[in-house]
Design an enzyme around this catalytic site. Structure first.
Site, PDB file in Angstrom:
ATOM      1  N   SER A   1       0.862  -1.190   0.000  1.00  0.00           N
ATOM      2  CA  SER A   1       0.000   0.000   0.000  1.00  0.00           C
ATOM      3  C   SER A   1       0.889   1.228   0.000  1.00  0.00           C
ATOM      4  O   SER A   1       2.075   1.140   0.310  1.00  0.00           O
ATOM      5  CB  SER A   1      -0.880   0.015   1.246  1.00  0.00           C
ATOM      6  OG  SER A   1      -0.155   0.500   2.368  1.00  0.00           O
ATOM      7  N   ASP A   2       0.345   2.378  -0.348  1.00  0.00           N
ATOM      8  CA  ASP A   2       1.123   3.589  -0.107  1.00  0.00           C
ATOM      9  C   ASP A   2       0.980   3.916   1.385  1.00  0.00           C
ATOM     10  O   ASP A   2       0.150   3.337   2.089  1.00  0.00           O
ATOM     11  CB  ASP A   2       0.668   4.744  -1.010  1.00  0.00           C
ATOM     12  CG  ASP A   2       1.778   5.793  -1.137  1.00  0.00           C
ATOM     13  OD1 ASP A   2       2.761   5.723  -0.370  1.00  0.00           O
ATOM     14  OD2 ASP A   2       1.678   6.681  -1.995  1.00  0.00           O
ATOM     15  N   TRP A   3       1.790   4.827   1.840  1.00  0.00           N
ATOM     16  CA  TRP A   3       1.860   5.143   3.270  1.00  0.00           C
ATOM     17  C   TRP A   3       0.467   5.482   3.820  1.00  0.00           C
ATOM     18  O   TRP A   3      -0.102   6.522   3.470  1.00  0.00           O
ATOM     19  CB  TRP A   3       2.812   6.316   3.470  1.00  0.00           C
ATOM     20  CG  TRP A   3       2.936   6.778   4.882  1.00  0.00           C
ATOM     21  CD1 TRP A   3       1.969   7.400   5.627  1.00  0.00           C
ATOM     22  CD2 TRP A   3       4.080   6.656   5.723  1.00  0.00           C
ATOM     23  NE1 TRP A   3       2.439   7.670   6.881  1.00  0.00           N
ATOM     24  CE2 TRP A   3       3.741   7.235   6.978  1.00  0.00           C
ATOM     25  CE3 TRP A   3       5.363   6.129   5.561  1.00  0.00           C
ATOM     26  CZ2 TRP A   3       4.634   7.290   8.035  1.00  0.00           C
ATOM     27  CZ3 TRP A   3       6.255   6.202   6.621  1.00  0.00           C
ATOM     28  CH2 TRP A   3       5.881   6.766   7.836  1.00  0.00           C
ATOM     29  N   GLY A   4      -0.058   4.588   4.638  1.00  0.00           N
ATOM     30  CA  GLY A   4      -1.352   4.863   5.267  1.00  0.00           C
ATOM     31  C   GLY A   4      -2.519   4.967   4.297  1.00  0.00           C
ATOM     32  O   GLY A   4      -3.586   5.471   4.664  1.00  0.00           O
ATOM     33  N   SER A   5      -2.343   4.469   3.076  1.00  0.00           N
ATOM     34  CA  SER A   5      -3.430   4.640   2.103  1.00  0.00           C
ATOM     35  C   SER A   5      -4.656   3.803   2.481  1.00  0.00           C
ATOM     36  O   SER A   5      -5.767   4.101   2.058  1.00  0.00           O
ATOM     37  CB  SER A   5      -2.962   4.293   0.686  1.00  0.00           C
ATOM     38  OG  SER A   5      -2.581   2.937   0.614  1.00  0.00           O
TER      39      SER A   5
END
Ligand code: BGC
Length: 761
Positions: A293-297
């Site tokens: 995932s992207d950061w905290g997505s």
């Protein structure tokens, strides 16, 4: 003691399994990676499986004692329990070894960690920002930069980079254009492949290659109005033909991981987007690596209004094919419950874990988890002098000469500068800056390590005087905080103007600060920030022998400069060797050959502006008002895609097309160096499919060739067009070619060239 027993148990298990399989099959062949994954998976508890799917940001003060409380304590505890599969933002052999030892020696199964990092344009030795490097159109050099970045990063313990960003973007307001290869899918695809090859090398198990990530899947480069993290709303044809091809090519090139993105696509956040991650990436393209995932997505899906809480985040993300959770804490907290309540099938978890383990096996981490942790190697390779040589080479190639009118001073042209004594004034805060030219996204490197423009120029001449003119920024700058621009203080103008009056030549270094582009750095204005435009005009008013050196992380609207300033050189942010590269170009030891990978608009109101637009039903121009245009600005860009001049000149002639074999159409052209200096040209081939079942752009880049010619020399350049270049994706995502008429153009940029046509049978 416990850890030793556990480790031995894990190894014993793997060995037993190996013998059992071999005995059963009665063969001596070693186990394949897939056999090993299967064996390990059988041994894992549900918690341990989910642990592999969890990625944490770096644990603070790694080399100190583990903290007794707080977030870091929790992360250490999780690591010890086997609840962490990867970390990010940990670098250096000591730090990496410390965490890897916990994973390998203290967890039950001893599964090594992945260490991810944003190694975007070099690790310590910095290469030009990716957009700048794309201007070289030199795939070999680009691959080499990524190779060196991998060598340095791997020497510092890192085994996985979150690069390349293969997002296509047509919007200069978006700060992350600095991180990609520009607006064009064809060029961006080739560059993405080169970067992946550079990072991953030929042997993934070697200790100097690292896993690459194609990001951000998908559509992130189309954030509305260029505002980072904003809504994305793209049509099907744009998705299939513009956005997805670089990712498909990355998968075909063997990229080990793909990162999803923050945005929604048709109302579904990318992290929970089955269509993207399962139907296209894993099923249609047969991607065998994993999606991070992207950061905290995942967490952000709550703000999107798609998930009501972290539990649902875990459910939706896992089911949609987001295999590893970066910093949302959703899987580690709730995925177990989701499996136990039947919301997520265990097979889904198993599939994700297999993918993650596959990457770890491919990197050879099970054979030697400390292979990237050799302190002697780290010392030898970080900032190795050979890396500086390569950084200088590609920095020079990335410079684009935007304008060079043949004004003469003392009988000689303004550019290249006369090496013999002439009084040179250098003006602008960026000229004396060792930090800003490093650009954004260089978190692994060291501040203030660029060769400044002043330092570079001083190697050529002592007849050089500096005046700042004005500060560009106020206060400190860094990757995390907003940059404050000096909008008012012009107190240094007087001294700069005075210096300009008494000099033969002025070099003004103006543009954006290195932290004005990058993530979270969108702009609504694309002119020179702060008081720089005023400074430029004030200096020009007293001395017109002025060379404007631009430093910026995105296209700028520098219309006034284009109209008035005799010579303009685009240098982006060139990394460690900035000053040396610029000096070599200004003094003519390197003849510039860069070509713009992104259109420069005349006005922000034209954005998004790109060369491969559609004709529309009212292309114009027409005398009356009812055609597709602006009433207050031309449709034309300031500088088109592919544009870039040289100190010499090139002439194109003799365009020949052989279309007798529809599977292999050849286009040849003769290019002659008609000037008096040796130079490098990048010839570009554009096609137009005139009538198609899905409307095609007025032009599409489908080939390019970079070559050098001595003064007076000519060469015949051949391009080959196959169905891969002539086809396109229909609105169901099928790649098709259609017979019919094609126009082509071969030339020096997307607007100038020889034209021809052929019929595809
Ligand atoms: C960015 C990614 C990056 C990640 C980890 C995110 O904010 O969008 O591109 O790889 O952070 O640093």
């Amino acid at each position: 003691m416990i850890s030793k027993i556990a480790r031995h148990a894990a190894f014993a298990f793997l060995l037993t399994f190996q013998f059992a399989v071999q005995a059963q099959n009665n063969i001596k062949e070693p186990l394949t990676i897939e056999d090993k994954i299967k064996a390990l998976l059988q041994k894992m508890t549900l918690e341990e499986k989910i642990g592999q799917m969890n990625q944490y940001n770096g644990f603070w003060e790694i080399t100190g004692p583990a903290p007794a409380e707080g977030d870091a304590k929790k992360k250490y505890d999780h690591l010890r329990k086997g609840l962490v599969g990867a970390v990010l933002n940990v670098k250096g052999t000591t730090n990496v070894r410390k965490l890897q030892e916990i994973a390998v020696k203290e967890t039950r199964l001893g599964i090594p960690l992945l260490f991810g990092y944003d190694v975007v344009h070099g690790h310590k030795t910095l290469f030009p920002i990716p957009l700048g490097e794309a201007a070289s159109w030199d795939l070999e050099s680009i691959e080499r930069s990524a190779r060196i970045a991998a060598i340095e990063a791997s020497a510092a313990g890192i085994n996985w980079t979150f690069a390349p960003m293969v997002d296509i973007s047509r919007d200069a307001r978006w700060g992350r254009v600095m991180e990609g290869a520009g607006e064009d899918t064809y060029l961006g695809t080739k560059i993405g492949i080169a970067r992946i090859k550079g990072f991953q090398g030929d042997d993934l198990a070697a200790n100097n290659t690292i896993a690459a990530t194609a990001k951000h899947f998908a559509g992130y480069g189309f954030a509305e109005a260029g505002r980072d993290y904003n809504t994305v709303d793209v049509g099907t044809s744009t998705l299939y033909n513009i956005i997805l091809p670089p990712f498909k090519a990355a998968v075909d090139a063997g990229v080990l991981t793909v990162m999803n993105s923050f945005n929604i696509l048709n109302g579904i956040p990318a992290t929970a987007n089955r269509f993207l991650q399962r139907d296209i990436l894993k099923d249609k393209w047969d991607f065998k690596g994993f999606v991070v995932s992207d950061w905290g997505s995942g967490l952000e899906m709550i703000d999107h209004g798609f998930a009501k809480d972290l539990k649902q985040v875990a459910e939706l993300s896992a089911n949609a094919g987001s295999d590893m959770d970066m910093e949302s804490y959703a899987y580690v907290a709730y995925l177990k419950e989701m499996v136990e309540t039947g919301k997520v099938d265990i097979k889904t978890v198993d599939d994700a874990v297999k993918r993650i383990l596959r990457v770890k096996f491919k990197l050879g981490l099970f054979d030697d988890p400390y292979k990237y942790c050799d302190a002697a190697r780290e010392k030898e390779l970080i900032y190795n002098p050979a890396h500086a040589v390569a950084a200088l080479d590609v920095a020079k190639k990335s410079i684009v000469l935007l304008k060079n009118t043949p004004v003469k001073i003392n009988g000689r042209p303004l550019l290249p500068l006369n090496k013999k004594q002439q009084k040179i004034a250098v003006i602008g805060a960026l000229a004396d800056d060792k930090n800003s030219p490093l650009g954004s996204w260089r978190i692994g490197s060291d501040d203030n390590t660029a060769v400044s423009v002043m330092e570079g120029l001083k190697k050529y001449t002592s007849a050089i005087t500096y005046a700042k003119g004005a500060d560009l920024v106020i206060g400190k700058t860094d990757f995390i905080n907003e940059v404050k621009i000096n909008e008012t203080d012009t107190s240094g103008f007087k001294a700069a103007v005075q210096l300009a009056r008494n000099s033969d030549v002025i070099i003004m270094v103006l543009g954006e600060h290195g932290f004005q582009s990058g993530e979270g750095r969108s702009r609504t204005k694309l002119g020179l920030p702060g008081v720089q435009q005023q400074l430029l005009e004030a200096v020009y008013a007293v001395n017109k022998n002025l060379v404007l050196v631009l430093m910026n992380g995105r296209p700028l609207t520098i219309n006034w400069a284009q109209e008035n300033i005799p010579a303009i050189v685009e240098t982006w942010q060139l990394g460690s060797q900035t000053g040396n590269a610029i000096a070599e170009v200004l003094f003519g030891d390197h003849n510039p050959s860069g070509k713009l990978p992104m259109t420069f608009p005349r006005s922000v109101g034209q954005v998004p502006i790109y060369y491969n637009y559609y004709s529309t039903g009212r292309p114009g121009p027409k005398p009356e008002v009812f055609w597709s245009h602006y009433t207050d600005e031309s449709n034309k860009p300031l500088y088109p895609f592919g544009f870039g001049l040289s100190y010499t000149s090139f002439a194109y002639s003799d365009l020949r097309i052989n279309s007798s074999n529809p599977a292999k159409i050849t286009v040849t052209v003769t290019v002659k160096n008609t000037g008096s200096l040796e130079g490098t040209e990048v010839s570009q081939l554009y096609i137009r499919d005139k009538i198609a079942s899905v409307v095609r752009p007025v032009k599409e880049l489908k080939g390019f060739s970079r070559f050098s010619l001595k003064a007076g020399e000519s060469r015949s350049i051949e391009f080959v067009l196959t169905p891969a270049e002539l086809g396109f994706y229909d609105n169901n995502g099928n790649f098709i070619t259609e017979p019919g008429d094609f126009d082509i153009m071969v030339g020096t940029n997307s607007e100038e060239g020889l034209k021809g046509s052929f019929m595809l049978k």
